[in-house]
Design an enzyme around this catalytic site. Structure first.
Site, PDB file in Angstrom:
ATOM      1  N   HIS A 109     -11.803  -6.382   3.260  1.00  0.00           N
ATOM      2  CA  HIS A 109     -10.580  -6.557   3.207  1.00  0.00           C
ATOM      3  C   HIS A 109     -10.757  -7.876   2.063  1.00  0.00           C
ATOM      4  CE1 HIS A 109      -6.174  -7.267   3.501  1.00  0.00           C
ATOM      5  NE2 HIS A 109      -6.546  -8.662   3.537  1.00  0.00           N
ATOM      6  N   LEU A 144      -4.229  -4.948  12.605  1.00  0.00           N
ATOM      7  CA  LEU A 144      -4.543  -4.731  11.128  1.00  0.00           C
ATOM      8  C   LEU A 144      -5.302  -5.986  10.751  1.00  0.00           C
ATOM      9  CD1 LEU A 144      -4.001  -2.857   8.398  1.00  0.00           C
ATOM     10  CD2 LEU A 144      -2.175  -4.577   7.991  1.00  0.00           C
TER      11      LEU A 144
HETATM   12  C1  GAR Z   1     -11.267  -3.066  -2.461  1.00  0.00           C
HETATM   13  O1  GAR Z   1     -10.837  -4.548  -3.641  1.00  0.00           O
HETATM   14  C2  GAR Z   1     -11.178  -3.132  -1.279  1.00  0.00           C
HETATM   15  O2  GAR Z   1     -11.530  -4.706  -0.543  1.00  0.00           O
HETATM   16  C3  GAR Z   1      -9.499  -3.114  -0.938  1.00  0.00           C
HETATM   17  O3  GAR Z   1      -9.724  -1.928  -1.755  1.00  0.00           O
HETATM   18  C4  GAR Z   1     -10.492  -1.947  -2.852  1.00  0.00           C
HETATM   19  C5  GAR Z   1     -11.062  -0.637  -2.972  1.00  0.00           C
HETATM   20  O4  GAR Z   1     -11.862  -0.486  -4.058  1.00  0.00           O
HETATM   21  N1  GAR Z   1      -9.409  -2.720   0.362  1.00  0.00           N
HETATM   22  C6  GAR Z   1      -8.209  -3.081   0.853  1.00  0.00           C
HETATM   23  O5  GAR Z   1      -7.326  -3.561   0.319  1.00  0.00           O
HETATM   24  C7  GAR Z   1      -7.948  -2.681   2.556  1.00  0.00           C
HETATM   25  N2  GAR Z   1      -7.022  -3.324   2.859  1.00  0.00           N
HETATM   26  P1  GAR Z   1     -12.993   0.398  -4.256  1.00  0.00           P
HETATM   27  O6  GAR Z   1     -12.283   1.955  -3.943  1.00  0.00           O
HETATM   28  O7  GAR Z   1     -13.355   0.463  -5.633  1.00  0.00           O
HETATM   29  O8  GAR Z   1     -13.957   0.314  -3.271  1.00  0.00           O
END
Ligand code: GAR
Length: 210
Positions: A109, A144
Site C-alpha cells: 500500500h 482494508l
Molecule cells: C503501486 O503503487 C501499489 O502500491 C498500489 O498500486 C500500484 C500498483 O503498481 N497499490 C494500491 O494502491 C493498493 N491499495 P504496479 O501495478 O506497477 O505494481
C-alpha cells in the site's frame, strides 16, 4: 520449492520486481501464476513472456463480491500457493476470502500506514503538507489496509512535488521492499508475536531513502 501466486490489476511493476528478484537471487521459489481481474492489465504480457501461467477473473462478470471472490479463490487454489501476493490488485476483498488466506497473503500500500488507507494516497499526503511519504507491505486482514506490517520505507516529499513525482519516488522504494518482504516470508524468517510480525534475526523492517 515454494509457490507464489501474484494478483495484479494493472501495469504490474511490483510483480515484475518480484519475478526478477526471484530469478536473480535464486530463491527456492517459483511464481506459479499471475492473475488479474482486468483482461487488459499490462502486467499479464510480462508474465506470459517470462513463461509464467496467467489467468483472468474479470470482476465485471460476477454479480456480487462473494461470487467473484469464490471464483478467484478457486483459480488461486488451483496453483496451490504458499503465498498470495497482491501487487496493485485494486479490489476490496470479502472477509471469507481474507480469512481463507490468513497469514499467507501480502499487500503493498503506497503510504506509511496507518496514515492514508484507501485511494489517492499521494494526493492526500501532498494536500496535508506531509514532508515524509512512503509505502507499507503488510499481511491482509478483513479490514482494508490493516494487518501486520512486514516492512515500511520512507521517502522525502520535496518542494514542487506533484502526485506523479512523489508516486515515482515511492514506487522505487516499493520495488525494494516488496521483493525483500516476500523473500523473508519464503525463508520462514517472519515470526508472529500476537498479531504483529518481526524478522527472526532482527533485520531492519524499515528503509529510509533520501
Ligand atoms: C503501486 O503503487 C501499489 O502500491 C498500489 O498500486 C500500484 C500498483 O503498481 N497499490 C494500491 O494502491 C493498493 N491499495 P504496479 O501495478 O506497477 O505494481
Amino acid at each position: 520449492m515454494k509457490r507464489l501466486v501474484i494478483l495484479i490489476s494493472g501495469r504490474g511493476s511490483n510483480m515484475e520486481a518480484i519475478v526478477k528478484a526471484c530469478a536473480a537471487q535464486g530463491w527456492s521459489a517459483e511464481v506459479a501464476a499471475v492473475i488479474s481481474n482486468r483482461p487488459d492489465a499490462g502486467g499479464l504480457q510480462f508474465a506470459a513472456q517470462h513463461g509464467i501461467a496467467t489467468a483472468v477473473v474479470d470482476h465485471k462478470a460476477y454479480s456480487s463480491r462473494e461470487a467473484f471472490d469464490a471464483e478467484l479463490a478457486r483459480v488461486i487454489d488451483g496453483y496451490a500457493p504458499d503465498l498470495v501476493v497482491l501487487a496493485g490488485f485494486m479490489r476490496i476483498l470479502t472477509p471469507g476470502f481474507t480469512a481463507h488466506y490468513a497469514r499467507r497473503m501480502l499487500n503493498i500500500h503506497p503510504s506509511l500506514l496507518p496514515a492514508f488507507t484507501g485511494l489517492h494516497t499521494h494526493e492526500r499526503a501532498l494536500e496535508m503538507g506531509c514532508k515524509i511519504a512512503g509505502v507499507t507491505v503488510h499481511f491482509v486482514t478483513a479490514e482494508l489496509d490493516h494487518g501486520a506490517i512486514v516492512m515500511q520505507a520512507a521517502v522525502p516529499v520535496r518542494a514542487g512535488d506533484d502526485a506523479k513525482s512523489l508516486s515515482a519516488r515511492v514506487l522505487a522504494a516499493e520495488h525494494q521492499i516488496y521483493p525483500q518482504s516476500v523473500r523473508w516470508f519464503l525463508e520462514d524468517a517472519l515470526v508472529w508475536d500476537g498479531d504483529r510480525v518481526h524478522h527472526r534475526d532482527g533485520m531492519a523492517q524499515s528503509l529510509f531513502l533520501a
